[in-house]
Design an enzyme around this catalytic site. Structure first.
Site, PDB file in Angstrom:
ATOM      1  N   GLN A  17      11.793  -0.516 -12.062  1.00 24.32           N
ATOM      2  CA  GLN A  17      12.407   0.794 -12.313  1.00 24.32           C
ATOM      3  C   GLN A  17      12.244   1.840 -11.216  1.00 24.32           C
ATOM      4  OE1 GLN A  17      12.371   4.411 -15.605  1.00 24.32           O
ATOM      5  NE2 GLN A  17      11.461   2.512 -16.196  1.00 24.32           N
ATOM      6  N   SER A  18      11.018   1.970 -10.666  1.00 27.11           N
ATOM      7  CA  SER A  18      10.789   3.128  -9.789  1.00 27.11           C
ATOM      8  C   SER A  18      11.715   3.103  -8.570  1.00 27.11           C
ATOM      9  CB  SER A  18       9.327   3.170  -9.340  1.00 27.11           C
ATOM     10  OG  SER A  18       9.035   2.046  -8.532  1.00 27.11           O
ATOM     11  N   LEU A  72      19.030 -13.476  -1.124  1.00 34.28           N
ATOM     12  CA  LEU A  72      18.443 -13.858   0.166  1.00 34.28           C
ATOM     13  C   LEU A  72      16.980 -14.237  -0.042  1.00 34.28           C
ATOM     14  CD1 LEU A  72      19.016 -13.863   3.263  1.00 34.28           C
ATOM     15  CD2 LEU A  72      18.167 -11.520   3.309  1.00 34.28           C
ATOM     16  N   THR A  74      13.879 -14.195   1.556  1.00 35.62           N
ATOM     17  CA  THR A  74      13.316 -13.572   2.761  1.00 35.62           C
ATOM     18  C   THR A  74      12.023 -14.257   3.215  1.00 35.62           C
ATOM     19  OG1 THR A  74      12.272 -11.954   1.306  1.00 35.62           O
ATOM     20  CG2 THR A  74      14.313 -11.287   2.388  1.00 35.62           C
ATOM     21  N   ASN A  96       9.595  -1.528  -3.388  1.00 35.52           N
ATOM     22  CA  ASN A  96       8.464  -1.191  -4.263  1.00 35.52           C
ATOM     23  C   ASN A  96       7.772  -2.463  -4.751  1.00 35.52           C
ATOM     24  OD1 ASN A  96      10.780  -1.610  -6.043  1.00 35.52           O
ATOM     25  ND2 ASN A  96       9.483  -0.916  -7.708  1.00 35.52           N
ATOM     26  N   VAL A 137       0.988  -1.757 -10.300  1.00 34.77           N
ATOM     27  CA  VAL A 137       1.043  -0.641 -11.253  1.00 34.77           C
ATOM     28  C   VAL A 137       2.391  -0.572 -11.960  1.00 34.77           C
ATOM     29  CG1 VAL A 137       1.099   1.893 -11.376  1.00 34.77           C
ATOM     30  CG2 VAL A 137      -0.690   0.757 -10.078  1.00 34.77           C
ATOM     31  N   TYR A 138       2.326  -0.349 -13.261  1.00 29.60           N
ATOM     32  CA  TYR A 138       3.518  -0.051 -14.050  1.00 29.60           C
ATOM     33  C   TYR A 138       3.411   1.376 -14.604  1.00 29.60           C
ATOM     34  CZ  TYR A 138       4.931  -4.949 -13.880  1.00 29.60           C
ATOM     35  OH  TYR A 138       5.334  -6.182 -13.454  1.00 29.60           O
ATOM     36  N   GLU A 139       4.525   1.822 -15.156  1.00 31.07           N
ATOM     37  CA  GLU A 139       4.660   3.194 -15.669  1.00 31.07           C
ATOM     38  C   GLU A 139       3.403   3.750 -16.350  1.00 31.07           C
ATOM     39  OE1 GLU A 139       7.317   5.497 -15.764  1.00 31.07           O
ATOM     40  OE2 GLU A 139       5.854   6.763 -16.783  1.00 31.07           O
ATOM     41  N   ASP A 168       7.686   6.086 -13.154  1.00 28.48           N
ATOM     42  CA  ASP A 168       8.721   5.276 -12.492  1.00 28.48           C
ATOM     43  C   ASP A 168       9.881   6.132 -11.991  1.00 28.48           C
ATOM     44  OD1 ASP A 168       7.522   2.812 -12.704  1.00 28.48           O
ATOM     45  OD2 ASP A 168       8.478   2.291 -14.591  1.00 28.48           O
ATOM     46  N   GLY A 246       2.944  27.216 -20.799  1.00 29.61           N
ATOM     47  CA  GLY A 246       3.074  28.483 -20.081  1.00 29.61           C
ATOM     48  C   GLY A 246       2.367  29.614 -20.796  1.00 29.61           C
ATOM     49  N   GLY A 247       2.658  30.831 -20.385  1.00 26.32           N
ATOM     50  CA  GLY A 247       1.995  31.999 -20.965  1.00 26.32           C
ATOM     51  C   GLY A 247       2.622  32.437 -22.279  1.00 26.32           C
ATOM     52  N   GLN A 248       3.734  31.828 -22.666  1.00 27.42           N
ATOM     53  CA  GLN A 248       4.421  32.227 -23.893  1.00 27.42           C
ATOM     54  C   GLN A 248       4.164  31.170 -24.959  1.00 27.42           C
ATOM     55  OE1 GLN A 248       5.795  35.099 -23.765  1.00 27.42           O
ATOM     56  NE2 GLN A 248       6.122  35.412 -21.576  1.00 27.42           N
TER      57      GLN A 248
HETATM   58  C1  LIG Z   1       5.967  -3.712 -10.191  1.00 28.87           C
HETATM   59  C2  LIG Z   1       4.943  -4.771  -9.804  1.00 28.87           C
HETATM   60  C3  LIG Z   1       3.694  -4.582 -10.647  1.00 28.87           C
HETATM   61  C4  LIG Z   1       5.561  -6.140 -10.068  1.00 28.87           C
HETATM   62  O1  LIG Z   1       4.704  -7.139  -9.613  1.00 28.87           O
HETATM   63  P1  LIG Z   1       5.234  -8.668  -9.482  1.00 28.87           P
HETATM   64  O2  LIG Z   1       6.241  -8.936 -10.549  1.00 28.87           O
HETATM   65  O3  LIG Z   1       4.048  -9.535  -9.451  1.00 28.87           O
HETATM   66  O4  LIG Z   1       6.089  -8.664  -8.127  1.00 28.87           O
HETATM   67  P2  LIG Z   1       5.580  -8.465  -6.608  1.00 28.87           P
HETATM   68  O5  LIG Z   1       5.930  -7.118  -6.161  1.00 28.87           O
HETATM   69  O6  LIG Z   1       4.156  -8.895  -6.471  1.00 28.87           O
HETATM   70  O7  LIG Z   1       6.511  -9.500  -5.834  1.00 28.87           O
HETATM   71  C5  LIG Z   1       6.505 -10.858  -6.180  1.00 28.87           C
HETATM   72  C6  LIG Z   1       6.695 -11.765  -4.993  1.00 28.87           C
HETATM   73  O8  LIG Z   1       8.111 -11.961  -4.829  1.00 28.87           O
HETATM   74  C7  LIG Z   1       8.387 -11.987  -3.446  1.00 28.87           C
HETATM   75  N1  LIG Z   1       9.804 -11.670  -3.227  1.00 28.87           N
HETATM   76  C8  LIG Z   1      10.475 -10.596  -3.642  1.00 28.87           C
HETATM   77  N2  LIG Z   1      11.757 -10.656  -3.221  1.00 28.87           N
HETATM   78  C9  LIG Z   1      11.878 -11.804  -2.540  1.00 28.87           C
HETATM   79  C10 LIG Z   1      12.974 -12.435  -1.879  1.00 28.87           C
HETATM   80  N3  LIG Z   1      14.192 -11.871  -1.831  1.00 28.87           N
HETATM   81  N4  LIG Z   1      12.757 -13.628  -1.293  1.00 28.87           N
HETATM   82  C11 LIG Z   1      11.532 -14.188  -1.322  1.00 28.87           C
HETATM   83  N5  LIG Z   1      10.462 -13.652  -1.932  1.00 28.87           N
HETATM   84  C12 LIG Z   1      10.651 -12.462  -2.537  1.00 28.87           C
HETATM   85  C13 LIG Z   1       7.461 -10.937  -2.908  1.00 28.87           C
HETATM   86  O9  LIG Z   1       7.348 -11.050  -1.520  1.00 28.87           O
HETATM   87  C14 LIG Z   1       6.182 -11.300  -3.644  1.00 28.87           C
HETATM   88  O10 LIG Z   1       5.586 -12.423  -3.013  1.00 28.87           O
HETATM   89  P3  LIG Z   1       4.008 -12.493  -2.613  1.00 28.87           P
HETATM   90  O11 LIG Z   1       3.271 -12.253  -3.892  1.00 28.87           O
HETATM   91  O12 LIG Z   1       3.879 -13.896  -2.115  1.00 28.87           O
HETATM   92  O13 LIG Z   1       3.737 -11.465  -1.601  1.00 28.87           O
HETATM   93  C15 LIG Z   1       4.598  -4.638  -8.317  1.00 28.87           C
HETATM   94  O14 LIG Z   1       5.735  -4.931  -7.556  1.00 28.87           O
HETATM   95  C16 LIG Z   1       4.077  -3.260  -7.923  1.00 28.87           C
HETATM   96  O15 LIG Z   1       2.926  -2.903  -8.186  1.00 28.87           O
HETATM   97  N6  LIG Z   1       4.905  -2.477  -7.240  1.00 28.87           N
HETATM   98  C17 LIG Z   1       4.533  -1.181  -6.725  1.00 28.87           C
HETATM   99  C18 LIG Z   1       4.466  -0.147  -7.794  1.00 28.87           C
HETATM  100  C19 LIG Z   1       5.743  -0.038  -8.573  1.00 28.87           C
HETATM  101  O16 LIG Z   1       6.815   0.213  -8.047  1.00 28.87           O
HETATM  102  N7  LIG Z   1       5.623  -0.143  -9.888  1.00 28.87           N
HETATM  103  C20 LIG Z   1       6.673   0.276 -10.773  1.00 28.87           C
HETATM  104  C21 LIG Z   1       7.447  -0.769 -11.319  1.00 28.87           C
HETATM  105  S1  LIG Z   1       8.674  -0.020 -12.305  1.00 28.87           S
END
Ligand SMILES: CC(C)(COP(=O)(O)OP(=O)(O)OC[C@H]1O[C@@H](n2cnc3c(N)ncnc32)[C@H](O)[C@@H]1OP(=O)(O)O)[C@@H](O)C(=O)NCCC(=O)NCCS
Length: 415
Positions: A17-18, A72, A74, A96, A137-139, A168, A246-248
């Protein structure tokens, strides 16, 4: 009419989301947002909280309007080559992922700058540098660590998280502002820069008044809080129930039908200037000149009684009838609107704040449109992309790859 961010191309590595709320805003302002997603998987929210089997969830569709999607990998060699070309072709990159994920792919800030010195590289993380910097971190984690949960709720109950996604979507807003500021700066400097937003910081920024109150506590009780004068204060800003920050003084009071309708309530603020009119409206003209009630100072220790009296009157009327009476008197007040009422409110449709969108596999659904209105750059809300819907367009149209090169990248599983 041209769009404010027309010509700005954004490499969107965001998920959940964020990040997506940030790039969605920029897309609404006219930026070309290219969402990069893992082949076959995509943004995890496509499949989360699905209401219709095999159809992109509302969670995804409502956060990814006006974007193009390219798949893609990556982490593959070919994928990295294509990703490098995308970095060279874009103005802004937004991500993110969990801390360090892009570095692990080989795309450190230093490498990104080598590829494109004009690149603005924007990230959301849960925390800034410090003991929690490596945490995912999540919301609600952000709400709890940013000061919101400890100050929300009733003082005899547990900390509460709010329904508003301040960690988020709130941080997404901060990031969008950081990006346009960096774009503005790039006009003069010619160089890109990093934009970093921590969700904890974003929540704390929205809890500024609570840090204000923390410091006021050293000088005595917080008189506008419901704990005053009979309850206890300890050494930290307490939960304020429904008191106004607030103050009100303000409070939520019941309206007619509250016994069966959980949203038959209205928030009323007893601003000093309108006190005589409010007292008259609720049938307490005697309070206008009575020194026990006439001044804000006199009322402060008796707010519970003030609002109990107001409530006796509001309970005889619907929340909209109360609005109709108090608004012309300039009494600040607001009915508690349910999501159903908001979804059905015609004026919000008229302003484009609530928008109906058609989606090829889901059909029609409602979403929240752009909350920021520009007079010369109106926002059209266009449906979210299907997974990889624009892969060919982007590889050929943006990167100039030939049919044979695209076919080879597909063969290798890079896209
Ligand atoms: C939100 C969050 C908790 C989710 O965690 P998660 O589901 O485990 O996902 P990650 O961000 O760790 O990414 C998962 C993996 O997918 C990989 N990935 C993502 N897109 C990719 C792509 N197009 N191709 C290949 N790999 C990809 C990432 O590189 C990562 O790999 P790694 O663990 O080997 O480094 C985490 O991303 C986070 O803390 N983000 C920052 C704070 C944030 O924005 N939180 C709010 C969420 S609303």
């Amino acid at each position: 009419m041209s769009k404010a961010l027309e010509g700005v191309r954004i490499l969107d590595m965001t998920h959940v989301q964020s990040g997506p709320t940030c790039t969605q805003l920029l897309a609404w302002f006219g930026a070309d947002v290219i969402k990069v997603e893992r082949p076959g998987v995509g943004d995890a929210t496509r499949g989360q909280l699905r209401d219709i089997p095999d159809v992109d969830s509302l969670y995804f569709t409502m956060l990814n309007h006006n974007k193009r999607s390219v798949t893609l990998n990556t982490k593959s060699d070919k994928g990295k080559e294509i990703f490098s070309k995308l970095i060279e072709s874009c103005d802004v990159m937004v991500e993110n992922f969990a801390p360090g994920a892009l570095d692990r792919m080989g795309f450190t800030w230093e490498r990104i700058q080598e590829l494109n010195p004009r690149m603005i590289y924007a990230s959301v993380k849960g925390f800034g540098a410090g003991p929690f910097e490596d945490c995912k971190v999540y919301e609600n984690v952000a709400q709890c660590t940013g000061g919101s949960a400890s100050t929300t709720g009733f003082d005899d109950g547990p900390p509460l998280v709010t329904g508003a996604q301040i960690g988020d979507s709130g941080t997404g807003l901060n990031l969008a502002l950081g990006i346009v500021t960096a774009l503005f700066h790039r006009e003069r400097s010619g160089r890109g820069q990093r934009v970093s937003c921590a969700m904890q910081d974003g929540v704390l920024n929205l809890c500024r008044v609570k840090l204000r109150d923390q410091q006021r506590l050293a000088h005595g009780p917080l008189k506008e809080y419901p704990q005053y004068p009979n309850g206890e204060f300890n050494d930290a800003t307490p939960r304020a129930n429904n008191a106004s920050g607030g103050g009100q003084p303000g409070w939520v009071v019941k309206c007619r039908g509250w016994e069966t309708d959980p949203n038959a309530y209205i928030y009323v603020i007893t601003q000093a200037a309108i006190w005589p009119k409010l007292a008259q409206a609720i049938g307490r003209e005697d309070w206008i000149d009575d020194p026990e009630w006439a001044t804000p100072e006199a009322r402060l220790p008796k707010l519970e009684a003030v609002f109990a009296e107001i409530e006796k009157w509001t309970m005889t009327k619907t929340k909209f009838e109360v609005m109709d009476i108090l608004n012309p008197l300039n009494v600040p007040c607001g009915p508690i609107l349910s999501m159903k009422e908001i979804a059905e409110e015609p004026s919000l449709r008229d302003t484009g704040t609530v928008v109906e969108v058609d989606h090829p596999t889901r059909g029609k659904y409602l979403t929240v449109g752009n909350p920021i209105k520009l007079s010369d750059s109106p926002s059209d809300v266009l449906r979210s992309p299907l997974l990889g819907e624009h892969t060919d367009d982007i590889l050929k149209g943006v990167l100039g790859m030939s049919d044979a090169e695209v076919a080879a990248a597909k063969e290798e599983g890079a896209v």
